[in-house]
Design an enzyme around this catalytic site. Structure first.
Site, PDB file in Angstrom:
ATOM      1  CB  THR A 124      -0.914   0.104   1.367  1.00 13.47           C
ATOM      2  OG1 THR A 124      -0.061  -0.267   2.374  1.00 13.47           O
ATOM      3  CG2 THR A 124      -1.952  -0.832   1.227  1.00 13.47           C
ATOM      4  CB  SER A 125       4.675   1.735  -0.087  1.00  8.44           C
ATOM      5  OG  SER A 125       5.499   2.943  -0.069  1.00  8.44           O
TER       6      SER A 125
END
Ligand SMILES: Cc1ncc(COP(=O)(O)O)c(C=O)c1O
Length: 324
Positions: free
Chosen positions: A80-81
């Site tokens: 999800t960075s």
């Protein structure tokens, strides 16, 4: 040369929509009967990769990459960075190859961010957990070098003295003088740049409070201090001259990294309903829950103007349709 001159000589690319707007939050202030005036800095509108704080850091990193003839960038984070997504987007824009080393995230389904990483053309390498990210990144980098490429590794969150310069630049664009800045903190680069920038540009009475998204306050404070020390070396400033106060509040981390809490959910809904502004569920909503608590316990009562720095990340609200 003065430290300000040294800072101004370090080159950056103009990749984001800056200065980002500052908006006031009158309906929230009225609802809370808050004494300070409340403002929000919209770095979620920074542009590249659907915005967020990493664009500022990457303006410095990618400038270095292009000037020094690198052809590839590598970085790491969770699936999800926000940092990885911004890197993939800006690498595409700069004509650089991008490799991302990603560990699974707490989000169910396929994170929208991961779909975007693919769409931006990044090559994805999956690792089982966060401990494997840095060693795998070094291995891939070594392999690329052996094949004649010029890879540049960007550490987690671009939270290094070079990346943090982006937030010193952000302070140089502020045209008012808040008594306090509240923001989400994690790998420390945003906070280090804000603290050092305030000291450099003479706003040293502005208090910065980082609300931790995950790690204990002491650890994050230590990281921020180390990055500020590196900035001092980078711009020839005397040791400890840019340190200012480093405050991290870790009371709002909830169930842990990447997982929303009851307080963060409530904070997200409150800002959305009163001001039409969307936070992300796991960084800025936790930070906003922190701001609400600091307003209600009187910590910020003497402040005239309080600035909440929106660092983006809303992509975490969405899952990808289909597979990547
Ligand atoms: C949306 C968002 N806000 C804040 C942060 C924290 O910034 P830093 O890692 O510079 O402390 C991050 C880091 O990933 C982020 O994605």
């Amino acid at each position: 040369m003065t430290p300000i001159d040294c800072f101004r000589r370090i080159r950056r690319l103009d990749l984001g929509h800056f200065p980002s707007p500052v908006q006031d939050l009158p309906r929230l202030r009225e609802h809370l009967a808050a004494k300070p005036r409340l403002w929000i800095k919209r770095d979620d509108w920074s542009g590249a990769g659907f915005g967020g704080n990493k664009v500022r850091k990457l303006e410095y990193y990618l400038s270095k990459a292009l000037r020094q003839g690198y052809d590839t960038v590598l970085t790491c984070g969770a699936e999800t960075s926000n940092h990885c997504r911004a890197t993939a987007s800006l690498a595409a824009r700069c004509g650089l190859r991008c490799h991302l080393i990603l560990n699974p995230s707490a989000q169910s389904g396929t994170p929208a961010s991961l779909l975007l990483d693919h769409l931006y053309g990044a090559e994805i390498h999956r690792v089982a957990d966060r401990t494997q990210r840095a060693p795998v990144m070094s291995e891939i980098s070594a392999g690329l070098r052996a094949n004649g490429h010029r890879p540049m590794e960007i550490p987690l969150g671009a939270s290094t003295p070079l990346g943090a310069l982006g937030f010193m630049h952000a302070i140089s664009e502020l045209n008012f003088h808040p008594a306090a800045i509240i923001h989400a903190t994690s790998s420390g680069g945003t906070q280090a740049g804000l603290v050092a920038g305030l000291a450099l540009f003479g706003f040293s009475d502005t208090r910065v409070i980082g609300i931790s998204a995950d790690d204990p306050a002491r650890e994050v404070e230590e990281t921020v201090r180390t990055i500020v020390g590196g900035i001092e070396l980078e711009i020839n400033a005397p040791a400890c001259s840019l340190l200012g106060g480093i405050h991290v509040d870790d009371r709002f981390t909830g169930p842990g990294y990447g997982i929303p809490s009851r307080e963060s959910d409530e904070a997200l809904k409150l800002l959305a309903r009163l001001e039409g502004i969307i936070l992300d569920p796991v960084y800025t909503a936790k930070a906003f829950a922190g701001l609400l608590a600091l307003l209600s316990d009187g910590t910020l009562n003497n402040a005239r103007d309080v600035l909440f720095w929106h660092t983006g990340g809303q992509m975490a609200l969405f899952s990808a349709v289909g597979t990547c």
